[in-house]
Design a protein around this motif. Structure first.
Motif, mmCIF file in Angstrom:
data_model
loop_
_atom_site.group_PDB
_atom_site.id
_atom_site.type_symbol
_atom_site.label_atom_id
_atom_site.label_comp_id
_atom_site.label_asym_id
_atom_site.label_seq_id
_atom_site.Cartn_x
_atom_site.Cartn_y
_atom_site.Cartn_z
ATOM 1 N N ASN A 39 15.592 0.904 -19.147
ATOM 2 C CA ASN A 39 14.526 1.813 -19.582
ATOM 3 C C ASN A 39 15.038 3.244 -19.725
ATOM 4 O O ASN A 39 14.651 3.957 -20.651
ATOM 5 C CB ASN A 39 13.347 1.769 -18.605
ATOM 6 C CG ASN A 39 12.510 0.523 -18.799
ATOM 7 O OD1 ASN A 39 12.407 0.001 -19.914
ATOM 8 N ND2 ASN A 39 11.915 0.026 -17.729
ATOM 9 N N GLU A 67 14.932 5.043 -23.374
ATOM 10 C CA GLU A 67 14.238 6.331 -23.527
ATOM 11 C C GLU A 67 15.101 7.317 -24.326
ATOM 12 O O GLU A 67 14.620 8.009 -25.216
ATOM 13 C CB GLU A 67 14.021 6.910 -22.125
ATOM 14 C CG GLU A 67 12.712 7.630 -21.937
ATOM 15 C CD GLU A 67 12.572 7.980 -20.453
ATOM 16 O OE1 GLU A 67 12.989 9.083 -20.072
ATOM 17 O OE2 GLU A 67 12.063 7.123 -19.691
ATOM 18 N N ARG A 117 14.604 8.768 -28.264
ATOM 19 C CA ARG A 117 14.714 10.202 -28.568
ATOM 20 C C ARG A 117 15.678 10.419 -29.748
ATOM 21 O O ARG A 117 15.380 11.186 -30.668
ATOM 22 C CB ARG A 117 15.248 10.947 -27.324
ATOM 23 C CG ARG A 117 14.323 12.002 -26.768
ATOM 24 C CD ARG A 117 14.831 12.597 -25.446
ATOM 25 N NE ARG A 117 16.276 12.708 -25.297
ATOM 26 C CZ ARG A 117 17.033 13.661 -25.854
ATOM 27 N NH1 ARG A 117 16.472 14.606 -26.584
ATOM 28 N NH2 ARG A 117 18.335 13.665 -25.661
#
Lengths: 127, 127
Positions: free
Chosen positions: A95, A99, A103
Motif C-alpha cells: 500500500n 500510494e 501519485r
C-alpha cells in the motif's frame, strides 16, 4: 557509496564491548547490502510503473485499478507467508508503494493532458 | 504463487483494446516479479535486524540508534540518486522500514526481560 565501519557503529560504539561491536558491525554490513539492493530494485519497479502510467494516460485509463490491487495484495500475502515475513506488513508495504505510484500516475496524467508549449506539436502527438 | 493473465488484467480488461491490454499485462508481469523479489529481500532484511535485536536486548543496548539511522539515510539518498530514484522517497521508505524494525526490537526486548515460565531456566540463560 559504502559505509565505513566507523559510520556503521553509530551510537553503539560508545556503549558496547569490542566483540559485541564486531558482531553488530557484521550484521549491519549485511543490512547495508540488502538496503542497496532494495533501492536499486525499487528504482526498477518505479521505472516499470512509470511505463504503465504513460500507457494509462495515453489510453485514458484511470490511474488506480482496485481489482488489480486486490490481486496483488492477496498474492504478496501468500508470498510473504512462504518467506516468513508478516503478511500484514507485506500488505502495508504494498500500500505504501502503490500510494507513491498513484501519485506518479496522476502527475503523468496531468502532464499528458496539459498542453506543453516547450514540446513541438504539444503532448497530443504521443496519444 | 503466480498470477494468471486474467488476474493481472484487473479492471483494465473491460476498458482497453486487446493490444494495449497485452502491453499492460507484460508490464504487470515484470512488476509482479519485482514484487516477489522485494518480499523475499524484505524477509531477509527482517531476519538480519531480528538478529541485531536479539544482540541489542542481550547487551542492554537501546532499540533505536539515531547516529546509525542518520548515516543509513544519507547513504541511501546517495544510492537513490545513482539509481534515479527520488531521494525523498528513499528516505520515506527507510523510515517506514525502521519504524517496523523498532517495533520488532521493542518486542524482543520485552520478551528477553520478562521471565518466561515455559522456557527451562527462564530467559536469563541466553543473556
Amino acid at each position: 557509496m559504502t559505509s565505513s565501519p566507523d559510520q556503521r557503529a553509530g551510537d553503539a560504539a560508545q556503549h558496547v564491548d569490542p566483540e559485541v561491536l564486531e558482531d553488530l558491525l557484521a550484521m549491519r554490513a549485511s543490512i547495508d547490502n540488502i538496503d542497496a539492493t532494495l533501492v536499486y530494485l525499487l528504482a526498477e519497479r518505479f521505472k516499470a510503473t512509470q511505463r504503465v502510467g504513460v500507457l494509462k494516460a495515453r489510453h485514458q485509463l484511470p490511474p488506480a485499478d482496485p481489482a488489480r490491487e486486490r490481486n496483488q495484495i492477496a498474492r504478496l500475502k501468500r508470498l510473504a507467508e512462504d518467506a516468513q515475513l508478516d503478511p500484514e506488513f507485506a500488505e502495508k508495504f504494498l500500500n505504501f508503494i502503490i500510494e507513491e505510484v498513484i501519485r506518479h500516475h496522476q502527475a503523468i496524467s496531468a502532464s499528458e493532458s496539459t498542453p506543453d508549449p516547450s514540446r513541438p506539436g504539444g503532448p497530443r502527438e504521443v496519444r
